[in-house]
Every structure is written in structure tokens, then in C-alpha cells.
Design a protein around this motif. Structure first.
Motif, short mmCIF file in Angstrom:
data_model
loop_
_atom_site.label_atom_id
_atom_site.label_comp_id
_atom_site.label_asym_id
_atom_site.label_seq_id
_atom_site.Cartn_x
_atom_site.Cartn_y
_atom_site.Cartn_z
N ASP A 140 11.94 1.17 0.85
CA ASP A 140 12.23 2.48 1.44
C ASP A 140 10.93 3.23 1.71
O ASP A 140 10.58 4.12 0.95
N TYR A 141 10.22 2.85 2.73
CA TYR A 141 8.97 3.57 2.96
C TYR A 141 8.76 3.87 4.44
O TYR A 141 9.44 3.30 5.29
N GLY A 158 9.10 1.55 8.93
CA GLY A 158 8.47 0.93 7.76
C GLY A 158 7.83 -0.38 8.15
O GLY A 158 6.62 -0.50 8.17
N GLY A 159 8.61 -1.35 8.50
CA GLY A 159 8.07 -2.63 8.95
C GLY A 159 8.15 -3.69 7.89
O GLY A 159 8.55 -4.82 8.15
N MET A 177 0.84 -1.21 0.00
CA MET A 177 0.00 0.00 0.00
C MET A 177 0.86 1.25 0.00
O MET A 177 0.51 2.25 -0.63
N ALA A 178 1.98 1.19 0.72
CA ALA A 178 2.90 2.34 0.70
C ALA A 178 3.39 2.56 -0.73
O ALA A 178 3.42 3.69 -1.22
N GLY A 179 3.74 1.46 -1.41
CA GLY A 179 4.24 1.57 -2.78
C GLY A 179 3.17 2.00 -3.77
O GLY A 179 3.45 2.70 -4.73
N ALA A 180 1.93 1.59 -3.51
CA ALA A 180 0.84 1.94 -4.42
C ALA A 180 0.18 3.26 -4.03
O ALA A 180 -0.81 3.66 -4.64
N LYS A 181 0.72 3.92 -3.00
CA LYS A 181 0.17 5.19 -2.49
C LYS A 181 -1.30 5.06 -2.13
O LYS A 181 -2.14 5.85 -2.58
N LEU A 182 -1.61 4.06 -1.34
CA LEU A 182 -3.00 3.85 -0.94
C LEU A 182 -3.18 4.23 0.53
O LEU A 182 -2.44 3.76 1.39
N PRO A 183 -4.18 5.07 0.82
CA PRO A 183 -4.43 5.47 2.21
C PRO A 183 -5.20 4.39 2.98
O PRO A 183 -6.06 3.72 2.41
#
Lengths: 349, 167
Positions: free
Chosen positions: A133-134, A128-129, A93-99
């Protein structure tokens, strides 16, 4: 004065999410946050939302990803071992820019650990977890009212920056009941032109975390993410200072540990010892600059945590003089003791 | 003024409910309150306790290390918590189920047969309510009897309200 109700932290968080317009919840049960899915199961159908108990944590976070891609305000919650299982989906979700909003009501680890509250997932939440790199925004409420208020904020921040937001509470916070004034909706609305809503009358849209072409696409995505993180670092730090101005020793703590540290500060002051408390409400972004400024002229800085010293590393990074930074923590679901904090601070005199 | 109260007993004796009622009643009378249950795999027959803080001031920590008030409805709870009490504290002992005496001399101890008392009123499951009645008689700072009775309606789920007349 507005009507106060005595509400359990977990229930308050779920109700606040519904007030914030959360229409979908997917989760898998685990103590000490089981009241959250139970509450959503009861309340979401009443407001036309969707509650679904998934077959696993992995399934739950994937459902969250789907609902988010469709433009819904969506939430999941879990406790520590379950949070580990959700990391794949969070990274995607971080990579896909999803809230989305993810609550981790922490319990002691490692592994299945115990069911008593803990703060041992700080690294997992603030670093990040998952892979890549997020960052995720990490909110750290200290009481039931704040848990509800920060839940409203969590949904707004998630939509504003298109980022997963983690509410990092501990089992004690989830289980405690305190008077609550139900929060109001923020009134903010966020357009989601990127959402997958059916391509009628427009071109198809594409949401994915995998970027193979063109050659520099993945680096480009990462640069965009880093720029978002820079803006968040500059604008979204929240922290609270209690009697720091004239303090010789500043305690740094969040969540339930901060409640205990607060009591220690009051007792120390009664004995004529000038202590203060700095309480980050955002763990990422961490209030490094504020901490550095406040502690520069202090004699001692003491991090108090229900872990082996995870936030302590951020405190060390923030303080110029590492020699004056000390740590006190309890592990595996044990609570810090007021008496032990007082004793430690007195040893600096 | 602040009271730090621990209510402890067997699971099923209603210690969590008793704590919640105190918190609700005190909240309705304008006090700051907090309530933390001991949570986990407890059920009727196991041991349970809860921590309730009631104060005129904002509550720093809802956790309790040295209770100023301790209500024990069974013997294991007396053994576990008596030694942690703050000097000058108040200890309520349910003599129906606890034959042992308190060992501390720096606290006030009240011995009452809460379970017998409740059985005579209609149900031995209401020992928790008997203890609360005794507590607010000793400590009127916490809340009034009227507030406590009103709290019964607020804290008890709809399904179980049929027992309220006994309580």
C-alpha cells in the motif's frame, strides 16, 4: 536576462540534479535516457560525487537504497522496461521511508517494446508499481526548462516527506533540445537524523521495510505512510490551466502529449472554437479537485495521452458527469496528431 | 511568425547538427526554438532527420506534422517527407544525390548541388552547411549568416572544431 543554453532534456535533468546537490548516481543504460548516466559519469567526479554503472537495474536501485540510507541525495534513471525491474527496490524504499529521485523516460511497451517515447507507464508510476500500500510522488514535466526545475523540486520533496519521487518523462522530452536557464538550488536543507552514519556517540539506528514485531508494527507503519500521503495530497498538487475559463471543451494532457494538445487549442481558437488545456504537473497527487471544479460547467472533456487511456481513468474519477468525458490516444510510441485532436473537438460542436 | 523545419538525410550527413545549429543561431537572436532528433539505431549510412521549430512566440509543440521548410539531402527523405509539407512551404533538394524531382506544385522548390558545392569547398561532409547557407538566404526570418557561423562554434564539440574552417 539570464544566459540561455540549448540543452537536451536528459542532460538538463542530470545537470539540475547536480545543482540540487545529488552526490550519487547509480544506473544501468537504456535508450532513450542514455545521456543521463553519460552526463553523470562526466560531471559527478568533477563535483566530488559518485557515479557507478551497476550490473543491472536491480543492483542500481539497491545501491540507491544504500546511499539514501546513508543520508546522501541520490538518483537513478531508466526507461520503461528498466523501471519494471526497479519496482522491488522502490517498494522497499517506500516501506523504509527512504528518499530518492527516480527518472523514468518512458518508451513504448509492453515488454522491451520500442525506443520511441510513450506514456504507457502512468499506472505503474501512480499506483505504486511494486507490492504494498504505497505511493510515490510523480512529477510530469512538459518541456526542458520544467524538467530541470522539477528535478530540483523532486529532491526537496523526497527529503521533506522521506519518499521516493518519480520524474515521469517520455522519450521525446528526454531527447528534445530547448533553451534552458540553469535552475538555482532551492536553498532548502533537510536534517536526516534517521540516516545510518555510524553509531559513534549515539544508539544504533534501524532502517528496514520488514516489520514483524510487535504484532501491529506493520499496520502502524502503513498508517504513518497513509498519513504522509494525505498531507502530500493536500499540499503538493501542481497543475497548469491554459485558456480554460471560457472554454467549451477542456483537454487534459501531460508531458509531450500536452505540448501537442496545446497546439491544437491554439489552432481551435484561431477557428473560433473555445478550447482549453488543463495540464497536471503532478500525476500523483492528481489534481482531481481542480479538474472537477474546472470541468463542471464545460460541455466536453477530452483526455489526450500517448497510451490507451491510463490518466484517463483519473480524469473519469474526478469528473462528476462521466458522459462528457472522451479519450484520444496513440499507442506504442506514436504521437498524437494535432489534426486528429481538432477533428475530435469539432465533432462535439 | 513560426517556421517548422525538418532536415533529413543519411546518417552521417550531419542533419542533426544542422538542425542544432539552426536552433542555436535562432536562439541567440532571441527566437523561441526547439529541436527533436529522430533517435535510435541510426548510424552513418542509415537515415536520420530532426524537427526544428523557430518562432517569435512560445512554442506549443516541438513536434512537426506539416513542415513549412524541408531540407532533403538524400532521395528516401524526399519520398518520405514531401507529401507531409504544408502548402506554400519551402523545399531544398540536394541534387548531387537526388535525381528525382519534387511532385508537389503548391510549394516552392530550390534545387542545389549541396554535396558537390561542399566538396569543392573542401569536404563533401559539409553538404549540411551548404544547405543551411541556402536556407537562410531564402528565409532570413530564421537567423543571420553571422549568427549561423557563431552557432557553428557553439554547437560543434571541441574535438571536431578543426573542420570549422571548411564549413
Amino acid at each position: 536576462m539570464e544566459e540561455k543554453i540549448l540543452m537536451k532534456g536528459n542532460d538538463a535533468m542530470a545537470e539540475a540534479a547536480i545543482i540540487a546537490g545529488c552526490s550519487h548516481y547509480f544506473g544501468y543504460p537504456i535508450t532513450p535516457q542514455n545521456e543521463v548516466p553519460a552526463y553523470f559519469a562526466k560531471r559527478l567526479p568533477q563535483v566530488g560525487g559518485t557515479f557507478l554503472q551497476a550490473e543491472s537495474e536491480l543492483a542500481a536501485i539497491s545501491m540507491v537504497m544504500g546511499a539514501s540510507a546513508g543520508g546522501a541525495r541520490v538518483m537513478t534513471s531508466t526507461s520503461s522496461p528498466g523501471m519494471s525491474l526497479k519496482q522491488e527496490g522502490i517498494s522497499y524504499m517506500a516501506g523504509a521511508k527512504l528518499p530518492c529521485v527516480i527518472a523514468n523516460i518512458m518508451r513504448g511497451g509492453p515488454g522491451l517494446g520500442g525506443i520511441a517515447g510513450s506514456q504507457a507507464d502512468y499506472f505503474q508510476a501512480t499506483r505504486g508499481g511494486g507490492n504494498g500500500d504505497y505511493q510515490t510522488i510523480v512529477l510530469a514535466p512538459g518541456n526542458v526548462q520544467e524538467l530541470a526545475d522539477l528535478t530540483i523540486l523532486a529532491f526537496d520533496l523526497a527529503d521533506k516527506y522521506r519518499i521516493p519521487v518519480i520524474i515521469l518523462g517520455d522519450g521525446y522530452l528526454g531527447q528534445m533540445s530547448e533553451p534552458l536557464v540553469l535552475p538555482k538550488p532551492s536553498g532548502k536543507t533537510f536534517e536526516k537524523p534517521w540516516a545510518i552514519t555510524g553509531a559513534k556517540d549515539r544508539d544504533p539506528q534501524f532502517i528496514a521495510s520488514m516489520r514483524l514485531t510487535p504484532e501491529n508494527a506493520l499496520e502502524q507503519l502503513n498508517l504513518e505512510l497513509q498519513e504522509t500521503y494525505r498531507v502530500i495530497r493536500e499540499n503538493e498538487v501542481i497543475t497548469e490551466c491554459y485558456q480554460c475559463d471560457d472554454a467549451d471543451t477542456v483537454l487534459v494532457a501531460y508531458g509531450t502529449a500536452a505540448r501537442i494538445a496545446n497546439k491544437a487549442v491554439i489552432k481551435l481558437r484561431e477557428q473560433g472554437i473555445n478550447a482549453g488545456l488543463l495540464r497536471p504537473k503532478t500525476l500523483w497527487p492528481f489534481p482531481s479537485e481542480i479538474l472537477r471544479k474546472i470541468t463542471n460547467d464545460k460541455k466536453k472533456v477530452l483526455t489526450v495521452e500517448m497510451s490507451a487511456g491510463q490518466m484517463h481513468e483519473d480524469v473519469l474519477l474526478a469528473c462528476d458527469d462521466k458522459n462528457k468525458v472522451d479519450f484520444y490516444g496513440r499507442l506504442g510510441g506514436a504521437l498524437p496528431k494535432v489534426d486528429e485532436i481538432i477533428e475530435r473537438v469539432k465533432s462535439y460542436e | 511568425m513560426t517556421e517548422e523545419i525538418i532536415v533529413a538525410g543519411f546518417g552521417g550527413q550531419g542533419v542533426l547538427l544542422a538542425g542544432k545549429m539552426l536552433a542555436v543561431a535562432a536562439m541567440r537572436q532571441g527566437k523561441h526554438v526547439s529541436h527533436i532528433p529522430s533517435y535510435g539505431a541510426e548510424m552513418r549510412g542509415g537515415t536520420a532527420n530532426c524537427s526544428v521549430v523557430i518562432s517569435d512566440e512560445e512554442i506549443a509543440s516541438p513536434t512537426i506534422e506539416h513542415p513549412s521548410v524541408l531540407i532533403v539531402l538524400n532521395e528516401p527523405s524526399l519520398k518520405k517527407f514531401e507529401k507531409t509539407m504544408a502548402p506554400g512551404g519551402l523545399l531544398l533538394v540536394n541534387t548531387t544525390l537526388i535525381k528525382a524531382k519534387a511532385e508537389r506544385e503548391d510549394i516552392k522548390v530550390v534545387y542545389q548541388d549541396f554535396t558537390d558545392f561542399a566538396r569543392e569547398a573542401g569536404s563533401d561532409k559539409s553538404a549540411n552547411m551548404a544547405a543551411l547557407g541556402c536556407l537562410i538566404k531564402e528565409k532570413n526570418f530564421i537567423c543571420s549568416l553571422e549568427a549561423l557561423i557563431n552557432a557553428l562554434d557553439e554547437a560543434v564539440s571541441q574535438r571536431n572544431r578543426r573542420f570549422n574552417t571548411i564549413n
